[in-house]
Scaffold this motif. Sequence first.
Motif, PDB file in Angstrom:
ATOM      1  N   GLU A 138       0.809  -1.226   0.000  1.00  0.00           N
ATOM      2  CA  GLU A 138       0.000   0.000   0.000  1.00  0.00           C
ATOM      3  C   GLU A 138       0.845   1.281   0.000  1.00  0.00           C
ATOM      4  O   GLU A 138       0.390   2.311   0.477  1.00  0.00           O
ATOM      5  CB  GLU A 138      -0.956  -0.011   1.200  1.00  0.00           C
ATOM      6  N   SER A 139       2.085   1.200  -0.513  1.00  0.00           N
ATOM      7  CA  SER A 139       2.957   2.380  -0.415  1.00  0.00           C
ATOM      8  C   SER A 139       3.492   2.843  -1.760  1.00  0.00           C
ATOM      9  O   SER A 139       3.422   2.129  -2.750  1.00  0.00           O
ATOM     10  CB  SER A 139       4.152   2.069   0.483  1.00  0.00           C
ATOM     11  N   ASP A 140       4.074   4.045  -1.735  1.00  0.00           N
ATOM     12  CA  ASP A 140       4.800   4.524  -2.906  1.00  0.00           C
ATOM     13  C   ASP A 140       6.135   3.782  -2.981  1.00  0.00           C
ATOM     14  O   ASP A 140       6.539   3.118  -2.039  1.00  0.00           O
ATOM     15  CB  ASP A 140       5.031   6.036  -2.816  1.00  0.00           C
ATOM     16  N   ILE A 141       6.825   3.938  -4.102  1.00  0.00           N
ATOM     17  CA  ILE A 141       7.975   3.054  -4.350  1.00  0.00           C
ATOM     18  C   ILE A 141       9.137   3.308  -3.380  1.00  0.00           C
ATOM     19  O   ILE A 141       9.825   2.365  -2.976  1.00  0.00           O
ATOM     20  CB  ILE A 141       8.420   3.101  -5.831  1.00  0.00           C
ATOM     21  N   ALA A 142       9.347   4.558  -2.968  1.00  0.00           N
ATOM     22  CA  ALA A 142      10.442   4.838  -2.035  1.00  0.00           C
ATOM     23  C   ALA A 142      10.198   4.116  -0.711  1.00  0.00           C
ATOM     24  O   ALA A 142      11.100   3.497  -0.137  1.00  0.00           O
ATOM     25  CB  ALA A 142      10.566   6.334  -1.795  1.00  0.00           C
ATOM     26  N   HIS A 143       8.969   4.182  -0.271  1.00  0.00           N
ATOM     27  CA  HIS A 143       8.579   3.527   0.970  1.00  0.00           C
ATOM     28  C   HIS A 143       8.634   2.011   0.814  1.00  0.00           C
ATOM     29  O   HIS A 143       9.031   1.296   1.730  1.00  0.00           O
ATOM     30  CB  HIS A 143       7.166   3.984   1.332  1.00  0.00           C
ATOM     31  N   GLN A 144       8.253   1.519  -0.352  1.00  0.00           N
ATOM     32  CA  GLN A 144       8.330   0.078  -0.612  1.00  0.00           C
ATOM     33  C   GLN A 144       9.762  -0.410  -0.452  1.00  0.00           C
ATOM     34  O   GLN A 144      10.018  -1.461   0.128  1.00  0.00           O
ATOM     35  CB  GLN A 144       7.851  -0.222  -2.039  1.00  0.00           C
ATOM     36  N   ARG A 145      10.689   0.398  -0.959  1.00  0.00           N
ATOM     37  CA  ARG A 145      12.095  -0.016  -0.898  1.00  0.00           C
ATOM     38  C   ARG A 145      12.619   0.007   0.529  1.00  0.00           C
ATOM     39  O   ARG A 145      13.429  -0.844   0.909  1.00  0.00           O
ATOM     40  CB  ARG A 145      12.929   0.865  -1.827  1.00  0.00           C
ATOM     41  N   GLU A 146      12.153   0.979   1.322  1.00  0.00           N
ATOM     42  CA  GLU A 146      12.560   1.002   2.734  1.00  0.00           C
ATOM     43  C   GLU A 146      12.152  -0.303   3.416  1.00  0.00           C
ATOM     44  O   GLU A 146      12.923  -0.909   4.145  1.00  0.00           O
ATOM     45  CB  GLU A 146      11.867   2.163   3.467  1.00  0.00           C
ATOM     46  N   HIS A 147      10.917  -0.699   3.166  1.00  0.00           N
ATOM     47  CA  HIS A 147      10.444  -1.934   3.793  1.00  0.00           C
ATOM     48  C   HIS A 147      11.127  -3.154   3.195  1.00  0.00           C
ATOM     49  O   HIS A 147      11.362  -4.149   3.883  1.00  0.00           O
ATOM     50  CB  HIS A 147       8.926  -2.062   3.653  1.00  0.00           C
ATOM     51  N   PHE A 148      11.448  -3.065   1.919  1.00  0.00           N
ATOM     52  CA  PHE A 148      12.098  -4.196   1.252  1.00  0.00           C
ATOM     53  C   PHE A 148      13.454  -4.500   1.883  1.00  0.00           C
ATOM     54  O   PHE A 148      13.870  -5.653   1.963  1.00  0.00           O
ATOM     55  CB  PHE A 148      12.254  -3.894  -0.239  1.00  0.00           C
ATOM     56  N   LYS A 149      14.115  -3.464   2.357  1.00  0.00           N
ATOM     57  CA  LYS A 149      15.423  -3.659   2.988  1.00  0.00           C
ATOM     58  C   LYS A 149      15.301  -4.550   4.230  1.00  0.00           C
ATOM     59  O   LYS A 149      16.063  -5.496   4.400  1.00  0.00           O
ATOM     60  CB  LYS A 149      16.033  -2.304   3.372  1.00  0.00           C
ATOM     61  N   VAL A 150      14.334  -4.252   5.085  1.00  0.00           N
ATOM     62  CA  VAL A 150      14.174  -5.045   6.299  1.00  0.00           C
ATOM     63  C   VAL A 150      13.586  -6.416   5.962  1.00  0.00           C
ATOM     64  O   VAL A 150      13.949  -7.428   6.557  1.00  0.00           O
ATOM     65  CB  VAL A 150      13.278  -4.318   7.327  1.00  0.00           C
ATOM     66  N   LEU A 151      12.683  -6.407   4.994  1.00  0.00           N
ATOM     67  CA  LEU A 151      12.112  -7.669   4.529  1.00  0.00           C
ATOM     68  C   LEU A 151      13.220  -8.602   4.046  1.00  0.00           C
ATOM     69  O   LEU A 151      13.204  -9.807   4.325  1.00  0.00           O
ATOM     70  CB  LEU A 151      11.116  -7.381   3.393  1.00  0.00           C
ATOM     71  N   PRO A 174      26.057  -0.759  -1.458  1.00  0.00           N
ATOM     72  CA  PRO A 174      26.522   0.064  -0.337  1.00  0.00           C
ATOM     73  C   PRO A 174      25.929   1.469  -0.333  1.00  0.00           C
ATOM     74  O   PRO A 174      26.016   2.177   0.667  1.00  0.00           O
ATOM     75  CB  PRO A 174      28.040   0.121  -0.554  1.00  0.00           C
ATOM     76  N   MET A 175      25.323   1.881  -1.431  1.00  0.00           N
ATOM     77  CA  MET A 175      24.868   3.265  -1.535  1.00  0.00           C
ATOM     78  C   MET A 175      23.459   3.509  -1.012  1.00  0.00           C
ATOM     79  O   MET A 175      23.073   4.636  -0.718  1.00  0.00           O
ATOM     80  CB  MET A 175      24.921   3.721  -2.997  1.00  0.00           C
ATOM     81  N   TYR A 176      22.676   2.429  -0.921  1.00  0.00           N
ATOM     82  CA  TYR A 176      21.280   2.630  -0.539  1.00  0.00           C
ATOM     83  C   TYR A 176      21.171   3.167   0.893  1.00  0.00           C
ATOM     84  O   TYR A 176      22.056   2.965   1.712  1.00  0.00           O
ATOM     85  CB  TYR A 176      20.494   1.318  -0.675  1.00  0.00           C
ATOM     86  N   ASP A 177      20.056   3.847   1.176  1.00  0.00           N
ATOM     87  CA  ASP A 177      19.750   4.340   2.521  1.00  0.00           C
ATOM     88  C   ASP A 177      20.870   5.246   3.041  1.00  0.00           C
ATOM     89  O   ASP A 177      21.463   4.987   4.087  1.00  0.00           O
ATOM     90  CB  ASP A 177      19.542   3.127   3.454  1.00  0.00           C
ATOM     91  N   ASN A 178      21.132   6.303   2.299  1.00  0.00           N
ATOM     92  CA  ASN A 178      22.198   7.252   2.647  1.00  0.00           C
ATOM     93  C   ASN A 178      23.525   6.580   2.961  1.00  0.00           C
ATOM     94  O   ASN A 178      24.148   6.844   3.986  1.00  0.00           O
ATOM     95  CB  ASN A 178      21.781   8.104   3.858  1.00  0.00           C
TER      96      ASN A 178
END
Lengths: 211, 152
Positions: A138-151, A174-178
């Motif tokens: 139920e999210s936009d793509i940036a938010h999807q990717r944030e959750h995908f990291k923990v997933l 290595p570049m993702y998430d600042n």
Amino acid sequence: MKKVKLVTTIMVMAFISLTAVSCKDAKTDKNDSTEHHSEMNADGDHSKMNHDNSDGHHDGDKKEMAMNGNGTSQVVLNDYFNLKDALVADDNAKAKNLGGTLAKSLKAFDTSKYSDDKQSELKDIIEDATEHAEHISESDIAHQREHFKVLSKDMVDMVEITGTSMTIYQQYCPMYDNNKGGAWLSMNKEIRNPYFGDKMLKCGKVQREIN
Amino acid sequence: MKIVKIIAWIALIALVAIQFFPVDYNQSETIPQTDFMLVNNVPVTVEKSLQVSCYDCHSNNTQYPWYNKVQPVAWFLEGHIKKGKEELNFSEWDSLTIRRKTSKLRSIIKQIEGNKMPLDSYTLIHRDAKLSESEKKLLIEYMSDLKENLNN
């Protein structure tokens, strides 16, 4: 004239409150229907089981399949890979759908064949992963990717316990998430970055080969 | 004109009638052993921010505004609180596993960073719940430290 005004005001107020009432009703209905839905899924599990086991032998064909509900870690992994591919393709809508599919197969994951210790750890992983998958649905793509990291971390931990019949690769950008980095799992050795998609499709490296 | 009048009366009666629907209050007398503040020894400044900006929807204890006495406003708030607690309930914090806590802390940090929480519709009325830049920084630092320590 004054009377008409008063009547109109009352009507507007009443209309708003009635709308709220009907909204609430609609919400309850929706909840009911989702419950039915998940029950149906659980029922569907058994019938699909055989079908899916037979597929276990030709891994290469699996990519396109998004079967849900047969209750094994393999199905969970397949749904995860499908979701990853949607993120690689920057496809928000598809990732939403596949997030929902993954949430369902996570819920249907039957852990009973594992030891008690492993079961409780798996349940923990599943609960966490389900929440991330639901948010992705139920999210936009940036938010999807944030959750995908923990997933992805949950999936790594899951495979640690369940093992897998196929060779999978743990990859890392290595570049993702600042620049804090983000890992993911893939069936292919080649890097296709789910965190940046088209922007940096090939950024990343293989961290580890599983199996 | 007569029909308008009849509809208006029916609507008015409906509005009055819904005032009699009971409201489930999200309030408890005691602070459970699993409460976030209780288990984490939260510094006073962070505690204040959490209490004012988060706890109304993310704990078992809501400080209700006066307009909660009026339907359908009460239903609207009830829905918000229910959803808020489903996502995160500080009162039940310690019942979560380390994995779940880590996930929740990550979400808390992202939500505050992205100005997504507290909700605009909430701070519109609760002006004091709006987090200043320094309060945000403090909360994020605190939550990040907590997250780091969990995984050590």
